[in-house]
Design a protein around this motif. Structure first.
Motif, PDB file in Angstrom:
ATOM      1  N   PRO A  77      24.368  -5.359 -28.872  1.00  0.00           N
ATOM      2  CA  PRO A  77      25.068  -4.163 -29.931  1.00  0.00           C
ATOM      3  C   PRO A  77      24.382  -3.389 -30.370  1.00  0.00           C
ATOM      4  CG  PRO A  77      25.360  -6.503 -31.316  1.00  0.00           C
ATOM      5  CD  PRO A  77      24.067  -6.509 -29.789  1.00  0.00           C
ATOM      6  N   ILE A  78      25.108  -2.000 -30.399  1.00  0.00           N
ATOM      7  CA  ILE A  78      25.236  -0.822 -31.112  1.00  0.00           C
ATOM      8  C   ILE A  78      25.330  -0.284 -32.023  1.00  0.00           C
ATOM      9  CG2 ILE A  78      24.437   1.338 -30.184  1.00  0.00           C
ATOM     10  CD1 ILE A  78      23.887   0.327 -27.265  1.00  0.00           C
ATOM     11  N   ILE A  79      24.922   0.452 -32.432  1.00  0.00           N
ATOM     12  CA  ILE A  79      25.096   0.955 -33.881  1.00  0.00           C
ATOM     13  C   ILE A  79      24.633   2.300 -33.875  1.00  0.00           C
ATOM     14  CG2 ILE A  79      24.753   1.800 -36.533  1.00  0.00           C
ATOM     15  CD1 ILE A  79      24.388  -0.958 -37.644  1.00  0.00           C
ATOM     16  N   HIS A  80      25.766   2.963 -33.169  1.00  0.00           N
ATOM     17  CA  HIS A  80      25.287   4.727 -32.861  1.00  0.00           C
ATOM     18  C   HIS A  80      25.358   5.393 -33.732  1.00  0.00           C
ATOM     19  CE1 HIS A  80      26.830   7.848 -29.443  1.00  0.00           C
ATOM     20  NE2 HIS A  80      25.051   7.630 -29.584  1.00  0.00           N
TER      21      HIS A  80
ATOM     22  N   VAL B  82      19.084   7.303 -42.262  1.00  0.00           N
ATOM     23  CA  VAL B  82      20.112   6.150 -41.878  1.00  0.00           C
ATOM     24  C   VAL B  82      20.171   5.432 -41.279  1.00  0.00           C
ATOM     25  CG1 VAL B  82      22.982   5.564 -41.737  1.00  0.00           C
ATOM     26  CG2 VAL B  82      22.116   7.693 -43.073  1.00  0.00           C
ATOM     27  N   GLY B  83      19.973   5.421 -40.152  1.00  0.00           N
ATOM     28  CA  GLY B  83      19.416   4.738 -38.681  1.00  0.00           C
ATOM     29  C   GLY B  83      18.214   3.650 -39.492  1.00  0.00           C
TER      30      GLY B  83
ATOM     31  N   ALA C 195      21.234  -3.120 -31.823  1.00  0.00           N
ATOM     32  CA  ALA C 195      20.100  -2.033 -31.520  1.00  0.00           C
ATOM     33  C   ALA C 195      20.611  -0.446 -32.535  1.00  0.00           C
ATOM     34  CB  ALA C 195      19.603  -1.288 -30.048  1.00  0.00           C
ATOM     35  N   VAL C 196      20.016   0.155 -33.378  1.00  0.00           N
ATOM     36  CA  VAL C 196      20.549   1.119 -33.939  1.00  0.00           C
ATOM     37  C   VAL C 196      19.903   2.362 -32.629  1.00  0.00           C
ATOM     38  CG1 VAL C 196      20.543   2.463 -36.282  1.00  0.00           C
ATOM     39  CG2 VAL C 196      20.478   0.184 -36.044  1.00  0.00           C
ATOM     40  N   ILE C 197      20.996   3.413 -33.116  1.00  0.00           N
ATOM     41  CA  ILE C 197      20.643   4.024 -31.311  1.00  0.00           C
ATOM     42  C   ILE C 197      20.835   5.711 -32.603  1.00  0.00           C
ATOM     43  CG2 ILE C 197      21.105   5.089 -29.407  1.00  0.00           C
ATOM     44  CD1 ILE C 197      19.602   2.430 -29.643  1.00  0.00           C
TER      45      ILE C 197
ATOM     46  N   VAL D 292      26.796   4.711 -24.504  1.00  0.00           N
ATOM     47  CA  VAL D 292      27.064   3.323 -25.085  1.00  0.00           C
ATOM     48  C   VAL D 292      28.479   2.920 -25.554  1.00  0.00           C
ATOM     49  CG1 VAL D 292      24.935   3.361 -25.467  1.00  0.00           C
ATOM     50  CG2 VAL D 292      26.837   3.865 -27.705  1.00  0.00           C
ATOM     51  N   THR D 293      29.235   1.726 -26.305  1.00  0.00           N
ATOM     52  CA  THR D 293      29.875   1.329 -26.078  1.00  0.00           C
ATOM     53  C   THR D 293      29.577   0.417 -27.982  1.00  0.00           C
ATOM     54  OG1 THR D 293      31.780   1.739 -24.177  1.00  0.00           O
ATOM     55  CG2 THR D 293      32.151   0.552 -26.704  1.00  0.00           C
ATOM     56  N   PRO D 294      29.390   1.036 -28.554  1.00  0.00           N
ATOM     57  CA  PRO D 294      29.011   0.766 -29.915  1.00  0.00           C
ATOM     58  C   PRO D 294      30.130  -0.184 -30.904  1.00  0.00           C
ATOM     59  CG  PRO D 294      29.656   2.700 -30.677  1.00  0.00           C
ATOM     60  CD  PRO D 294      30.122   2.584 -28.918  1.00  0.00           C
ATOM     61  N   ILE D 295      29.268  -1.057 -31.553  1.00  0.00           N
ATOM     62  CA  ILE D 295      30.334  -2.067 -32.903  1.00  0.00           C
ATOM     63  C   ILE D 295      31.238  -0.912 -33.374  1.00  0.00           C
ATOM     64  CG2 ILE D 295      29.808  -3.735 -32.200  1.00  0.00           C
ATOM     65  CD1 ILE D 295      27.662  -3.568 -34.334  1.00  0.00           C
TER      66      ILE D 295
END
Length: 362
Positions: free
Chosen positions: A55-58, A68-69, A150-152, A166-169
């Motif tokens: 899962p990704i936070i974009h 923030v990241g 992952a934080v992108i 990406v398709t983030p959450i």
């Protein structure tokens, strides 16, 4: 014919920088024809689509996306999750861009990954860019390290950025102001349109408070994409507490829930806003099934390490390092310096690239 393996970390860095960097070399090429997402998608497919396995936070924005990241990553790590952070630019070492549980990729890991990617890169068109290759390397590294989340961070803009494959959450848009106007446009609406390009169908989006001109664009794109919008300042409240050289106290919480007290190592009133954006994003991540704990969030904000943001590098006399890069950031810096370092005189050592709003910063 197979490419000969690279032998040292320096070889790998030199090879990476052999790829074209349109963001630096030709500012007029920020167009869908040149900054296409098809190249990174093709490369990632050849590598097995590693970005689809966690899962990704974009995160995009003009101001605060790095902070923030870092806050999100610190809170996720403190919650017991193996957490990746991909950020740019780096301050001292290229390896800072690739972190797992805040540890930098090692030179040997970097060399091995570049050698692993070379057969796929040899089949690509000559116009694949440096940032596209770097982004694919990050996704591959995080998959090999079996990260939980992952934080992108976006490199530039959003709509055409290589990370947008990406398709983030959850998608996050931090404060928007004027920067890279030669690429992203000279109005807040045009900048917001580029940044809002990270919003995906049905994926929740969290935004910092924005000027009306920018907010109208974000709300419109979120509505078009059926992406639930959480707006800090409307859906989440925050209040700054005491500012100290060691950090910042504040309270924050959803308007429908309790307001909790927090403390972050990143000082300044602007970091209260950034921290609240991070809290709202982490809340959305938790709703998506990521195991974020309240204690982890508290500990992560307290422990976050993000150099170059009001970094007190020396005492007596105080030496403060800050990466404020446009007029809005410089105003926040000046206000916080007035609070924390009222003594006079001050000495400013300043450097900026030629495309920045130097007059606005001064």
């Amino acid at each position: 014919m197979a490419s000969e393996s690279l032998h040292t970390y320096s070889d790998a860095i030199d090879y990476l920088y052999s790829f074209i960097n349109w963001e630096v070399e030709c500012h007029m090429r920020y167009t869908p024809e040149v900054m296409t997402l098809e190249r990174p998608r093709t490369l990632l497919a050849a590598l097995g689509n590693p970005h689809d396995r966690y899962p990704i936070i974009h995160i995009t924005g003009t101001k605060g996306k790095g902070s923030v990241g870092a806050m999100c990553a610190s809170a996720l790590q403190a919650s017991g999750l193996r957490t990746a952070l991909y950020s740019s630019p780096h301050l001292q070492h290229f390896r800072e861009r690739f972190r797992v549980n805040n540890a930098l990729i090692t030179p040997d890991e970097f060399l091995a990954l570049v050698n692993r990617m070379r057969p796929a890169l040899d089949t690509m068109a000559d116009d694949i860019t440096w940032f596209e290759v770097t982004t694919a390397l990050a996704f591959l590294y995080f998959d090999e390290r079996e990260v939980d989340v992952a934080v992108i961070e976006v490199g530039l803009g959003g709509r055409l950025d290589a990370t947008t494959v990406v398709t983030p959450i959850v998608s996050v848009i931090t404060s928007l102001s004027f920067d890279h106007t030669h690429l992203l446009g000279d109005s807040l609406a045009s900048i917001a349109r580029e940044k809002a390009g990270i919003i995906k169908p049905g994926v929740p989006v969290v935004s910092a408070p924005q000027a009306d001109e920018a907010l109208n664009v974000i709300m419109s794109v979120a509505d078009e994409q059926n992406a639930p919008l959480t707006l800090v300042g409307r859906d989440w409240r925050f209040d700054a507490g005491a500012t100290a050289r060691a950090g910042q106290a504040f309270t924050a919480g959803p308007v429908s829930g309790p307001q909790r007290e927090y403390w972050t190592r990143l000082a300044g009133g602007h970091q209260v806003l950034n921290a609240t954006v991070a809290l709202a994003a982490l809340d959305r991540a938790a709703q998506a099934g990521v195991r974020v704990t309240e204690q982890g969030v508290r500990d992560g904000l307290r422990q976050v390490d993000w150099p170059g943001r009001l970094e007190l590098a020396a005492q007596n006399p105080a030496v403060v390092l800050d990466a404020a890069h446009n007029g809005a950031s410089a105003r926040w810096l000046r206000a916080t310096l007035d609070d924390l370092f009222p003594q006079r005189p001050r000495v400013l050592i300043f450097g900026a690239s030629a495309d920045k709003d130097i007059r606005g910063m001064f």
